[in-house]
Structure formats: structure tokens, C-alpha cells
Scaffold this motif. Structure first.
Motif, PDB file in Angstrom:
ATOM      1  N   GLN A 185      11.245 -16.678 -63.831  1.00 34.15           N
ATOM      2  CA  GLN A 185      11.644 -15.445 -63.169  1.00 34.15           C
ATOM      3  C   GLN A 185      13.033 -15.696 -62.608  1.00 34.15           C
ATOM      4  O   GLN A 185      13.240 -16.608 -61.796  1.00 34.15           O
TER       5      GLN A 185
ATOM      6  N   CYS B 275      12.175 -11.512 -66.291  1.00 33.99           N
ATOM      7  CA  CYS B 275      11.259 -12.581 -66.681  1.00 33.99           C
ATOM      8  C   CYS B 275      11.590 -13.032 -68.094  1.00 33.99           C
ATOM      9  O   CYS B 275      11.666 -12.204 -69.011  1.00 33.99           O
TER      10      CYS B 275
ATOM     11  N   TYR C  45      10.359 -16.032 -71.059  1.00 30.73           N
ATOM     12  CA  TYR C  45       9.232 -16.901 -71.348  1.00 30.73           C
ATOM     13  C   TYR C  45       9.540 -17.760 -72.566  1.00 30.73           C
ATOM     14  O   TYR C  45      10.448 -17.463 -73.349  1.00 30.73           O
TER      15      TYR C  45
ATOM     16  N   LEU D  23       1.426 -11.386 -72.171  1.00 29.86           N
ATOM     17  CA  LEU D  23       2.259 -11.439 -70.977  1.00 29.86           C
ATOM     18  C   LEU D  23       1.754 -10.437 -69.954  1.00 29.86           C
ATOM     19  O   LEU D  23       1.282  -9.345 -70.318  1.00 29.86           O
TER      20      LEU D  23
ATOM     21  N   TRP E  81       2.262  -8.900 -65.728  1.00 31.77           N
ATOM     22  CA  TRP E  81       2.891  -8.845 -64.410  1.00 31.77           C
ATOM     23  C   TRP E  81       1.796  -8.572 -63.384  1.00 31.77           C
ATOM     24  O   TRP E  81       0.992  -7.646 -63.552  1.00 31.77           O
TER      25      TRP E  81
ATOM     26  N   ALA F  29       7.172  -2.358 -68.546  1.00 25.69           N
ATOM     27  CA  ALA F  29       7.864  -3.561 -68.995  1.00 25.69           C
ATOM     28  C   ALA F  29       8.004  -3.499 -70.512  1.00 25.69           C
ATOM     29  O   ALA F  29       7.161  -2.913 -71.204  1.00 25.69           O
TER      30      ALA F  29
ATOM     31  N   HIS G 255      10.915  -8.014 -68.969  1.00 28.94           N
ATOM     32  CA  HIS G 255      11.411  -7.530 -67.682  1.00 28.94           C
ATOM     33  C   HIS G 255      10.602  -6.346 -67.179  1.00 28.94           C
ATOM     34  O   HIS G 255      10.207  -5.468 -67.951  1.00 28.94           O
ATOM     35  N   LEU G 256      10.410  -6.310 -65.878  1.00 25.75           N
ATOM     36  CA  LEU G 256       9.639  -5.244 -65.218  1.00 25.75           C
ATOM     37  C   LEU G 256      10.600  -4.226 -64.622  1.00 25.75           C
ATOM     38  O   LEU G 256      11.568  -4.619 -63.944  1.00 25.75           O
TER      39      LEU G 256
ATOM     40  N   TYR H 274       6.097 -10.333 -56.879  1.00 23.50           N
ATOM     41  CA  TYR H 274       5.719 -10.031 -58.256  1.00 23.50           C
ATOM     42  C   TYR H 274       5.760 -11.313 -59.084  1.00 23.50           C
ATOM     43  O   TYR H 274       6.710 -12.098 -59.004  1.00 23.50           O
TER      44      TYR H 274
ATOM     45  N   CYS I 233       5.330 -12.960 -62.963  1.00 19.42           N
ATOM     46  CA  CYS I 233       5.255 -12.848 -64.418  1.00 19.42           C
ATOM     47  C   CYS I 233       4.380 -13.992 -64.916  1.00 19.42           C
ATOM     48  O   CYS I 233       4.504 -15.136 -64.439  1.00 19.42           O
TER      49      CYS I 233
END
Lengths: 115, 118
Positions: free
Chosen positions: A6, A23, A25, A33, A35, A65, A75-76, A89, A91
Motif C-alpha cells: 500500500q 495498492c 501486488y 484481491l 479491500w 476498485a 487501487h480503491l 483500509y 488491501c
């Protein structure tokens, strides 16, 4: 092996402005994935999840997302922040090690919403 | 109401005094897990259980024990607590996530147990 990063430990926005929590990964498999959101003195609650269906995922409370495989990002976002969105938050990436699932959490992003 | 229940929610204890944090879920979940949350480190997995009598170490198992004698319960045992185990602990459960299966791996969390070891 899998990991999740993050990119921001703290994000501050004004009420009514857009929210972006980033985020990235890495995973050896096709990951799922998630959140999660954690309000003060509470457990974590699922916001949304990606499990290899639509790449744009809509969650609760107006959050969404987008899974971008080429960028290894998830990404959120939310178009307009509300005071009640202030929380931490996380991830999370889920993948397989043999027959068992392995969940790896990011270190969290604290969202502050100001008037 | 579907929930994961942890007890106690708050506990202050002293070094070396054995303690147990209980966790119970009413959703018939196969998978249960314990995490500890520390500032700047996110959540780290201590132990997990894929089903009754099946447990395995997570990323930070040292100093902890678990058991899974019944599907609904997954207690966390600190045989000889030390100050570095001062933390916020979460129990979580899910249906699990098997390759080719329909489960999503979504975790349901308890509200946390804040443990202080003096």
C-alpha cells in the motif's frame, strides 16, 4: 510467493472530494484481491473483492476498485468522501500455496476526512 | 446474526501467566485464523486452521498455540506471555478458498482482543 504494497500510509481528503487509495501486488498465481475497512475499535469488514470476474469491482458505501493486471494494481476509489469514511483500509491478496489459501495483508492506509 | 465472537476484548496480564483468548463463529466456516495487528505492520497471521483437527503455522507463530477440537471454536493460547506479545489480536473465519471451488476466501472478523503483557 506473494506480496502487497500500500503506497500511502496516510491519506487526507476534504469531504466531498475524491478518494484514491493505492495498492500494488505481486503473486505467482492468478490472485484474488480484497479491500477491507477497519473503523476505530472494530474488526475488519469487507469492502469489495476481485475474483477473476469483472475487473471493475463495486463495493459497499460507494467504493470501487479496478484490477489492472498489466500494472499489478488494485487501487480503491470513491468519487466523493464522507466523514464516515475515515478509517484504516487494508488491501489483501489471496493465492494458493499447494491446496491451502494464503492471505497477505498490506500495512494499511489511514484515511482522514476533513471538513 | 452471523458473527465471530472473541473474548476477552481487553486484558492486562503479567509476564509468564498463561492465558487463552477464545474465538467462536456461528457460520459453519471451515477456515479460521488468528492475526495480530501492530502499528506499521498491518495484520500478520499467527496460526490458521483449515478444518477440525487441522492447524498450521502462519507467519508469526512463536509463543502461541492453538487447537481446533470443534468446528466453531478456535482458541489462541499464550503459554508464557511476554511483553512483545502486547498487541491487538483478531480472529477471523471463512468458508475457505479452494482451487476450482466457489468460495471467495472472504474473511469475517471478530472485534479484536487488546492484550497488554506487563
Amino acid at each position: 510467493a506473494q506480496s502487497v504494497t500500500q503506497l500511502d500510509s496516510h491519506v487526507s481528503v476534504s469531504e466531498g472530494t475524491p478518494v484514491l487509495l493505492r495498492c500494488n501486488y505481486s503473486s505467482s498465481y492468478s490472485p484474488s484481491l480484497f479491500w477491507y475497512v477497519q473503523h476505530p475499535n472494530k474488526g475488519l469488514q469487507l469492502l469489495l473483492k476481485y475474483t477473476s470476474a469483472a475487473t471493475l469491482v463495486k463495493g459497499i458505501n460507494g467504493f470501487e476498485a479496478e484490477f489492472k493486471k498489466s500494472e499489478t494494481s488494485f487501487h480503491l476509489t470513491k468519487p466523493s468522501a464522507h466523514m464516515s469514511d475515515a478509517a484504516e483500509y487494508f488491501c489483501v491478496v489471496s493465492g494458493f500455496t499447494g491446496t491451502a489459501s494464503k492471505l497477505t495483508f498490506g500495512t494499511g492506509t489511514r484515511l482522514q476526512v476533513t471538513l | 446474526e452471523a458473527q465471530v465472537t472473541q473474548n476477552p476484548r481487553y486484558l492486562i496480564t503479567v509476564t509468564g501467566k498463561k492465558l487463552t483468548v477464545t474465538c467462536s463463529q456461528n457460520m459453519n466456516h471451515e477456515y479460521m485464523s488468528w492475526y495480530r495487528q501492530d502499528p506499521g505492520l498491518g495484520l500478520r497471521q499467527i496460526y490458521y486452521s483449515m478444518n477440525v483437527e487441522v492447524t498450521d503455522k502462519g507467519d508469526v507463530p512463536e509463543g502461541y498455540k492453538v487447537s481446533r477440537k470443534e468446528k466453531r471454536n478456535f482458541p489462541l493460547i499464550l503459554e508464557s506471555p511476554s511483553p512483545n506479545q502486547t498487541s491487538l489480536y483478531f480472529c477471523a473465519s471463512s468458508f475457505g478458498f479452494r482451487r476450482g471451488g466457489g468460495e471467495t476466501g472472504e474473511l469475517f472478523f471478530g472485534e479484536g482482543s487488546r492484550l497488554t503483557v506487563l
